[in-house]
Design a protein around this motif. Structure first.
Motif, PDB file in Angstrom:
ATOM      1  N   ALA A   1       0.833  -1.212   0.000  1.00  0.00           N
ATOM      2  CA  ALA A   1       0.000   0.000   0.000  1.00  0.00           C
ATOM      3  C   ALA A   1       0.864   1.257   0.000  1.00  0.00           C
ATOM      4  CB  ALA A   1      -0.931   0.006   1.211  1.00  0.00           C
ATOM      5  N   ILE A   2       1.935   1.260   0.789  1.00  0.00           N
ATOM      6  CA  ILE A   2       2.836   2.416   0.825  1.00  0.00           C
ATOM      7  C   ILE A   2       3.545   2.575  -0.517  1.00  0.00           C
ATOM      8  CG2 ILE A   2       4.878   3.417   1.939  1.00  0.00           C
ATOM      9  CD1 ILE A   2       2.239   3.512   3.599  1.00  0.00           C
ATOM     10  N   ALA A   3       3.897   1.474  -1.167  1.00  0.00           N
ATOM     11  CA  ALA A   3       4.524   1.543  -2.491  1.00  0.00           C
ATOM     12  C   ALA A   3       3.585   2.196  -3.501  1.00  0.00           C
ATOM     13  CB  ALA A   3       4.928   0.146  -2.953  1.00  0.00           C
ATOM     14  N   LYS A   4       2.292   1.890  -3.425  1.00  0.00           N
ATOM     15  CA  LYS A   4       1.318   2.525  -4.328  1.00  0.00           C
ATOM     16  C   LYS A   4       1.256   4.026  -4.080  1.00  0.00           C
ATOM     17  CE  LYS A   4      -1.835  -1.229  -5.380  1.00  0.00           C
ATOM     18  NZ  LYS A   4      -3.221  -1.695  -5.306  1.00  0.00           N
ATOM     19  N   ILE A   5       1.266   4.409  -2.807  1.00  0.00           N
ATOM     20  CA  ILE A   5       1.261   5.840  -2.471  1.00  0.00           C
ATOM     21  C   ILE A   5       2.528   6.500  -3.001  1.00  0.00           C
ATOM     22  CG2 ILE A   5       1.479   7.463  -0.535  1.00  0.00           C
ATOM     23  CD1 ILE A   5      -1.367   6.544  -0.907  1.00  0.00           C
ATOM     24  N   ALA A   6       3.669   5.855  -2.816  1.00  0.00           N
ATOM     25  CA  ALA A   6       4.944   6.417  -3.281  1.00  0.00           C
ATOM     26  C   ALA A   6       4.917   6.647  -4.783  1.00  0.00           C
ATOM     27  CB  ALA A   6       6.099   5.486  -2.904  1.00  0.00           C
TER      28      ALA A   6
ATOM     29  N   ASP B   1       7.069  -3.735   5.083  1.00  0.00           N
ATOM     30  CA  ASP B   1       8.316  -4.443   4.805  1.00  0.00           C
ATOM     31  C   ASP B   1       9.156  -3.618   3.833  1.00  0.00           C
ATOM     32  OD1 ASP B   1       7.012  -4.737   2.374  1.00  0.00           O
ATOM     33  OD2 ASP B   1       6.661  -6.890   2.618  1.00  0.00           O
ATOM     34  N   ASP B   2      10.169  -4.226   3.247  1.00  0.00           N
ATOM     35  CA  ASP B   2      11.085  -3.508   2.364  1.00  0.00           C
ATOM     36  C   ASP B   2      10.430  -2.952   1.101  1.00  0.00           C
ATOM     37  OD1 ASP B   2      13.425  -3.536   3.836  1.00  0.00           O
ATOM     38  OD2 ASP B   2      14.130  -5.431   2.995  1.00  0.00           O
ATOM     39  N   GLU B   3       9.274  -3.459   0.727  1.00  0.00           N
ATOM     40  CA  GLU B   3       8.607  -2.925  -0.465  1.00  0.00           C
ATOM     41  C   GLU B   3       8.360  -1.421  -0.333  1.00  0.00           C
ATOM     42  OE1 GLU B   3       4.844  -3.840  -3.459  1.00  0.00           O
ATOM     43  OE2 GLU B   3       5.053  -5.019  -1.627  1.00  0.00           O
ATOM     44  N   ALA B   4       8.065  -0.962   0.879  1.00  0.00           N
ATOM     45  CA  ALA B   4       7.815   0.472   1.095  1.00  0.00           C
ATOM     46  C   ALA B   4       9.079   1.308   0.880  1.00  0.00           C
ATOM     47  CB  ALA B   4       7.222   0.709   2.486  1.00  0.00           C
ATOM     48  N   PRO B   5      10.181   1.068   1.606  1.00  0.00           N
ATOM     49  CA  PRO B   5      11.362   1.904   1.376  1.00  0.00           C
ATOM     50  C   PRO B   5      11.961   1.747  -0.018  1.00  0.00           C
ATOM     51  CG  PRO B   5      11.839   0.203   3.008  1.00  0.00           C
ATOM     52  CD  PRO B   5      10.372   0.160   2.743  1.00  0.00           C
ATOM     53  N   LEU B   6      11.811   0.584  -0.638  1.00  0.00           N
ATOM     54  CA  LEU B   6      12.305   0.423  -2.006  1.00  0.00           C
ATOM     55  C   LEU B   6      11.564   1.361  -2.952  1.00  0.00           C
ATOM     56  CD1 LEU B   6      12.730  -3.459  -2.176  1.00  0.00           C
ATOM     57  CD2 LEU B   6      14.551  -1.756  -2.310  1.00  0.00           C
ATOM     58  N   ALA B   7      10.245   1.428  -2.822  1.00  0.00           N
ATOM     59  CA  ALA B   7       9.441   2.320  -3.674  1.00  0.00           C
ATOM     60  C   ALA B   7       9.698   3.780  -3.330  1.00  0.00           C
ATOM     61  CB  ALA B   7       7.964   1.988  -3.530  1.00  0.00           C
ATOM     62  N   LEU B   8       9.842   4.089  -2.042  1.00  0.00           N
ATOM     63  CA  LEU B   8      10.130   5.469  -1.641  1.00  0.00           C
ATOM     64  C   LEU B   8      11.460   5.932  -2.224  1.00  0.00           C
ATOM     65  CD1 LEU B   8       8.982   5.226   2.078  1.00  0.00           C
ATOM     66  CD2 LEU B   8       7.881   6.596   0.290  1.00  0.00           C
ATOM     67  N   GLY B   9      12.469   5.067  -2.167  1.00  0.00           N
ATOM     68  CA  GLY B   9      13.776   5.399  -2.714  1.00  0.00           C
ATOM     69  C   GLY B   9      13.735   5.606  -4.221  1.00  0.00           C
ATOM     70  N   GLU B  10      12.875   4.882  -4.880  1.00  0.00           N
ATOM     71  CA  GLU B  10      12.753   4.975  -6.328  1.00  0.00           C
ATOM     72  C   GLU B  10      11.907   6.169  -6.772  1.00  0.00           C
ATOM     73  OE1 GLU B  10      10.426   2.452  -9.756  1.00  0.00           O
ATOM     74  OE2 GLU B  10      11.386   1.331  -8.149  1.00  0.00           O
ATOM     75  N   CYS B  11      10.866   6.494  -5.997  1.00  0.00           N
ATOM     76  CA  CYS B  11       9.853   7.447  -6.479  1.00  0.00           C
ATOM     77  C   CYS B  11       9.767   8.770  -5.730  1.00  0.00           C
ATOM     78  CB  CYS B  11       8.475   6.787  -6.406  1.00  0.00           C
ATOM     79  SG  CYS B  11       8.341   5.280  -7.367  1.00  0.00           S
ATOM     80  N   CYS B  12      10.345   8.888  -4.552  1.00  0.00           N
ATOM     81  CA  CYS B  12      10.102  10.060  -3.709  1.00  0.00           C
ATOM     82  C   CYS B  12      11.404  10.786  -3.341  1.00  0.00           C
ATOM     83  CB  CYS B  12       9.357   9.648  -2.449  1.00  0.00           C
ATOM     84  SG  CYS B  12       7.751   8.893  -2.791  1.00  0.00           S
TER      85      CYS B  12
ATOM     86  N   ASP C   1      18.187  -3.902   5.869  1.00  0.00           N
ATOM     87  CA  ASP C   1      19.232  -3.066   5.280  1.00  0.00           C
ATOM     88  C   ASP C   1      18.950  -2.763   3.808  1.00  0.00           C
ATOM     89  OD1 ASP C   1      20.657  -3.074   7.653  1.00  0.00           O
ATOM     90  OD2 ASP C   1      21.980  -4.701   7.047  1.00  0.00           O
ATOM     91  N   THR C   2      18.351  -3.703   3.104  1.00  0.00           N
ATOM     92  CA  THR C   2      18.033  -3.509   1.690  1.00  0.00           C
ATOM     93  C   THR C   2      17.132  -2.296   1.491  1.00  0.00           C
ATOM     94  OG1 THR C   2      18.251  -5.870   1.264  1.00  0.00           O
ATOM     95  CG2 THR C   2      16.988  -4.594  -0.344  1.00  0.00           C
ATOM     96  N   GLY C   3      16.101  -2.179   2.310  1.00  0.00           N
ATOM     97  CA  GLY C   3      15.187  -1.041   2.217  1.00  0.00           C
ATOM     98  C   GLY C   3      15.858   0.272   2.583  1.00  0.00           C
ATOM     99  N   ILE C   4      16.657   0.250   3.631  1.00  0.00           N
ATOM    100  CA  ILE C   4      17.335   1.469   4.074  1.00  0.00           C
ATOM    101  C   ILE C   4      18.366   1.900   3.036  1.00  0.00           C
ATOM    102  CG2 ILE C   4      18.695   2.533   5.906  1.00  0.00           C
ATOM    103  CD1 ILE C   4      15.732   1.734   6.632  1.00  0.00           C
TER     104      ILE C   4
END
Length: 139
Positions: free
Chosen positions: A53-58, A77-88, A104-107
């Motif tokens: 859901a956070i990835a969709k928002i990102a 999970d890491d799906e959120a920070p991965l999308a944030l890093g890519e889109c925001c 660590d992957t997400g961070i």
């Protein structure tokens, strides 16, 4: 006034703290909207909010999102920070406090994509290790 998809497109700040049941479905639906001005999102303690859901928002908020509080959103999970890093790239403040599924992957994705990030709380993120501190990616 009636709350519609069109009225959500001008929403700049959204607070969904402590929601258990409907937050994830609501955020996923909101993330399908293409043009909106969401700059601040607070989901503190919303156990039903997950990384998807956070990835969709990102992906929908892209350059607009600046402040995001995901403290105690234990399904994130890491799906959120991965999308944030890519889109925001304009994200300046993020709390992942208490999220045990973020690693660590997400961070690392945040450190590469969110170059304006001035505040990051990963306290209580037991899967985030000292690796990032050793590499100079997290102070």
């Amino acid at each position: 006034p009636e709350l519609t998809d069109e009225s959500l497109t001008v929403l700049a700040s959204l607070k969904l703290t402590g929601l258990v049941c409907y937050a994830n479905a609501g955020l996923s639906a909101y993330g399908r909207l293409r043009a909106f001005d969401l700059r601040r999102l607070d989901c503190t303690g919303s156990r039903g909010v997950d990384g998807h859901a956070i990835a969709k928002i990102a992906r929908a908020a892209t350059t607009k999102l600046e402040i995001l509080n995901l403290s105690w959103c234990v399904s994130v999970d890491d799906e959120a920070p991965l999308a944030l890093g890519e889109c925001c790239p304009n994200l300046t403040w993020l709390s992942l406090h208490g999220n045990r599924n973020v690693t660590d992957t997400g961070i690392d994705a945040l450190s590469r994509g969110c170059l304006k990030l001035t505040s990051l709380d990963v306290s209580g993120c037991s899967q985030v290790t000292d690796y990032l501190r050793r590499e100079g990616l997290l102070v």
